[in-house]
Design a protein around this motif. Structure first.
Motif, PDB file in Angstrom:
ATOM      1  N   VAL A  88     -64.843   7.607 -83.268  1.00 54.71           N
ATOM      2  CA  VAL A  88     -64.769   8.830 -84.085  1.00 54.71           C
ATOM      3  C   VAL A  88     -64.469   8.439 -85.527  1.00 54.71           C
ATOM      4  O   VAL A  88     -63.586   7.617 -85.771  1.00 54.71           O
ATOM      5  N   GLY A  89     -65.177   9.034 -86.472  1.00 54.07           N
ATOM      6  CA  GLY A  89     -64.966   8.727 -87.897  1.00 54.07           C
ATOM      7  C   GLY A  89     -66.191   8.020 -88.436  1.00 54.07           C
ATOM      8  O   GLY A  89     -66.412   6.848 -88.156  1.00 54.07           O
ATOM      9  N   VAL A 144     -55.327   8.218 -80.086  1.00 58.05           N
ATOM     10  CA  VAL A 144     -54.747   8.226 -81.430  1.00 58.05           C
ATOM     11  C   VAL A 144     -53.514   9.132 -81.468  1.00 58.05           C
ATOM     12  O   VAL A 144     -52.478   8.763 -82.031  1.00 58.05           O
ATOM     13  N   ASN A 203     -54.457  13.471 -90.445  1.00 57.42           N
ATOM     14  CA  ASN A 203     -55.467  13.472 -89.377  1.00 57.42           C
ATOM     15  C   ASN A 203     -56.765  14.135 -89.814  1.00 57.42           C
ATOM     16  O   ASN A 203     -57.341  14.945 -89.081  1.00 57.42           O
ATOM     17  N   HIS A 247     -66.338  24.010 -86.136  1.00 57.21           N
ATOM     18  CA  HIS A 247     -64.959  23.850 -86.566  1.00 57.21           C
ATOM     19  C   HIS A 247     -64.468  22.507 -86.043  1.00 57.21           C
ATOM     20  O   HIS A 247     -64.845  22.063 -84.981  1.00 57.21           O
TER      21      HIS A 247
HETATM   22  P1  NAI Z   1     -61.823  16.619 -86.179  1.00 57.44           P
HETATM   23  O1  NAI Z   1     -63.134  16.777 -86.809  1.00 57.44           O
HETATM   24  O2  NAI Z   1     -61.590  17.191 -84.823  1.00 57.44           O
HETATM   25  O3  NAI Z   1     -60.682  17.210 -87.132  1.00 57.44           O
HETATM   26  C1  NAI Z   1     -60.585  16.927 -88.488  1.00 57.44           C
HETATM   27  C2  NAI Z   1     -59.874  18.096 -89.165  1.00 57.44           C
HETATM   28  O4  NAI Z   1     -59.614  17.729 -90.515  1.00 57.44           O
HETATM   29  C3  NAI Z   1     -60.729  19.370 -89.202  1.00 57.44           C
HETATM   30  O5  NAI Z   1     -59.999  20.471 -88.677  1.00 57.44           O
HETATM   31  C4  NAI Z   1     -61.034  19.555 -90.677  1.00 57.44           C
HETATM   32  O6  NAI Z   1     -61.148  20.897 -91.060  1.00 57.44           O
HETATM   33  C5  NAI Z   1     -59.823  18.885 -91.306  1.00 57.44           C
HETATM   34  N1  NAI Z   1     -60.033  18.502 -92.699  1.00 57.44           N
HETATM   35  C6  NAI Z   1     -61.107  17.890 -93.255  1.00 57.44           C
HETATM   36  N2  NAI Z   1     -60.928  17.729 -94.569  1.00 57.44           N
HETATM   37  C7  NAI Z   1     -59.714  18.244 -94.856  1.00 57.44           C
HETATM   38  C8  NAI Z   1     -58.971  18.389 -96.062  1.00 57.44           C
HETATM   39  N3  NAI Z   1     -59.456  17.994 -97.241  1.00 57.44           N
HETATM   40  N4  NAI Z   1     -57.751  18.967 -95.991  1.00 57.44           N
HETATM   41  C9  NAI Z   1     -57.267  19.419 -94.808  1.00 57.44           C
HETATM   42  N5  NAI Z   1     -57.920  19.321 -93.637  1.00 57.44           N
HETATM   43  C10 NAI Z   1     -59.136  18.741 -93.669  1.00 57.44           C
HETATM   44  O7  NAI Z   1     -61.529  15.052 -86.188  1.00 57.44           O
HETATM   45  P2  NAI Z   1     -60.549  14.228 -85.246  1.00 57.44           P
HETATM   46  O8  NAI Z   1     -61.224  13.881 -83.983  1.00 57.44           O
HETATM   47  O9  NAI Z   1     -59.249  14.917 -85.196  1.00 57.44           O
HETATM   48  O10 NAI Z   1     -60.436  12.876 -86.099  1.00 57.44           O
HETATM   49  C11 NAI Z   1     -59.933  12.889 -87.409  1.00 57.44           C
HETATM   50  C12 NAI Z   1     -60.102  11.521 -88.037  1.00 57.44           C
HETATM   51  O11 NAI Z   1     -59.223  10.582 -87.415  1.00 57.44           O
HETATM   52  C13 NAI Z   1     -61.487  10.894 -87.871  1.00 57.44           C
HETATM   53  O12 NAI Z   1     -62.431  11.401 -88.765  1.00 57.44           O
HETATM   54  C14 NAI Z   1     -61.181   9.432 -88.110  1.00 57.44           C
HETATM   55  O13 NAI Z   1     -61.240   9.141 -89.496  1.00 57.44           O
HETATM   56  C15 NAI Z   1     -59.739   9.275 -87.616  1.00 57.44           C
HETATM   57  N6  NAI Z   1     -59.684   8.514 -86.359  1.00 57.44           N
HETATM   58  C16 NAI Z   1     -58.974   7.341 -86.329  1.00 57.44           C
HETATM   59  C17 NAI Z   1     -58.956   6.563 -85.202  1.00 57.44           C
HETATM   60  C18 NAI Z   1     -58.154   5.294 -85.130  1.00 57.44           C
HETATM   61  O14 NAI Z   1     -58.378   4.486 -84.238  1.00 57.44           O
HETATM   62  N7  NAI Z   1     -57.216   5.074 -86.017  1.00 57.44           N
HETATM   63  C19 NAI Z   1     -59.739   6.932 -84.004  1.00 57.44           C
HETATM   64  C20 NAI Z   1     -60.352   8.248 -84.094  1.00 57.44           C
HETATM   65  C21 NAI Z   1     -60.363   8.972 -85.247  1.00 57.44           C
END
Ligand code: NAI
Length: 398
Positions: free
Chosen positions: A121-122, A149, A254, A393
């Protein structure tokens, strides 16, 4: 799909020095995967699927269909396997743990490229605007490692708040001085905890914190949580970011990395954090300004910083986040990028990549939640506010 240890050893022995492995066919399409080298660990542990040795478990399957599958970790510079092989690849698979950076330039040279798949993801390693313009689809295995995570975030919050790492280091050194640790150890109970980004991971983090009896759970996100989901965990939305951080004892990041989140936690925002607060970032390193975080840990207001993501990966040996400390010699919970690549997560994202490929080969529709850039542009609301009506969303229980 799991390969036996013997089979993996023999595969590894056949690998060339560049860790390139290719099954050629004139009938099929060319698929390029950029993964990290697992070395001995991957030979001994076949469940390390996201490695160049174990190739996401896809090698035999792709070969049986006559496709060419090129797998390498070599990704930097114009002579790298990545930049050479992408010239005629139709599909590129990369992982956030060792990303092949798909810049606009590279995409424009990759004349045959139609699909980028993120094994995990990401998808910030892909220039998404360029993908839209070049009509290249971008899919990720949404949800595949969000629980992995979220668990890591909860663990990191606890280890910072309870001052765990210096306590363990003291034990390893052979020392025993309770007061040196206890002077900066607290309970999570009664604290205000907030997430920047309340999508799959952010929401799961808050959900998992409910039993700790925090004073309040807050979130900052341009997409409000569905009312029922917010009510279930009693999460309150704060619409102004400075106001949000000024209310939190613990902040966790996140959100995806995009134009709107790059450097979001910078010197200016850090001035509004509570004195003695803790910050956990497992989203992407570049969301937090490296030097501003180190300075805030040294001089306040931060009491701790933890995470597994870095502005450069692998992080250079002298990266300040490796060794930065608060004035009491603690407050650092940094680890390599692994929170989303537990063995459980690897099984899920390897299976997810296979499903995406099956749909692509069979010309079947992809799971909507997996589509970041679809055939006609952005299909997600999570990578910045672009106002697409059909965009999904970020929050979802899937
Ligand atoms: P998701 O798409 O379910 O949620 C992301 C949320 O962030 C959404 O609700 C979106 O509206 C919000 N968002 C986007 N831009 C924003 C902003 N400027 N201000 C406030 N909120 C904002 O994504 P999910 O699955 O929760 O993953 C989030 C991120 O975590 C991924 O894109 C990735 O970069 C990172 N991640 C890291 C991992 C690791 O191993 N460290 C593994 C998986 C994901």
């Amino acid at each position: 799909m799991l390969r036996s240890a013997t089979a993996i050893k023999s595969l590894a022995a056949r690998k060339s020095a560049t860790s390139l492995y290719s099954t050629t066919s004139s009938r099929g399409m060319k698929i390029l995967a950029i993964l990290y080298d697992g070395g001995k660990a991957a030979e001994q542990e076949p469940r390390l699927l996201g490695t160049t040795e174990n190739k996401l478990g896809l090698s035999d399957w792709l070969k049986s269909m006559g496709h060419e599958y090129v797998v390498s970790s070599d990704k930097e510079g114009p002579d790298s396997v990545f930049q050479k092989e992408i010239a005629d690849a139709e599909i590129v698979i990369t992982t956030p743990f060792h990303p092949g950076y798909l810049t606009r330039d590279i995409m424009e040279k990759a004349k045959n490229l139609k699909l980028c798949v993120t094994a995990g993801v990401g998808s910030d390693h892909i220039d998404l605007n360029a993908a839209v313009e070049n009509k290249i689809q971008v899919l990720e295995v949404t949800g595949s490692n969000v629980t992995s995570v979220a668990e890591h975030v909860v663990m990191s919050i606890l280890l910072l708040v309870r001052n765990f790492t210096p306590a363990h280091e003291m034990i390893e050194r052979g020392d025993w001085k309770v007061s040196d640790i206890a002077r900066n150890a607290f309970d999570l109970e009664g604290k205000v905890i907030g997430t920047i980004g309340a999508g799959r991971i952010g929401y799961r983090v808050l959900q998992r914190l409910v039993p700790f009896d925090p004073k309040e759970l807050l979130y900052f996100d341009y997409n409000p949580l569905p009312e029922k989901a917010a009510k279930e965990i009693k999460a309150r939305r704060v619409e102004d970011l400075k106001e949000f951080v000024s209310q939190c004892d613990v902040v966790t990041v996140n959100t995806p990395l995009h134009e709107g989140t790059m450097g979001l936690v910078n010197e200016e925002l850090l001035k509004h954090f509570k004195k003695g607060s803790w910050l956990v970032n497992t989203a992407r390193g570049a969301i937090c300004d490296k030097d501003a975080v180190a300075a805030a840990l040294k001089n306040g207001p931060l009491n701790g910083y933890a995470g597994d993501v870095w502005n450069v990966q692998p992080a250079p040996k002298d990266h300040i986040w490796r060794t930065m400390k608060n004035p009491l010699g603690g407050g650092n919970g940094m680890v390599p990028h692994y929170s989303g690549t537990t063995l459980d997560a690897q099984a899920r994202y390897a299976n997810g990549v296979r499903s995406i490929l099956e749909n692509y080969f069979g010309d079947k529709p992809q799971e909507p939640v997996n589509i970041i850039v679809g055939k006609s542009g952005y299909e997600t609301k999570a990578y910045g506010q672009r106002g697409s009506e059909k965009a999904k969303h970020g929050f979802s229980s899937s």
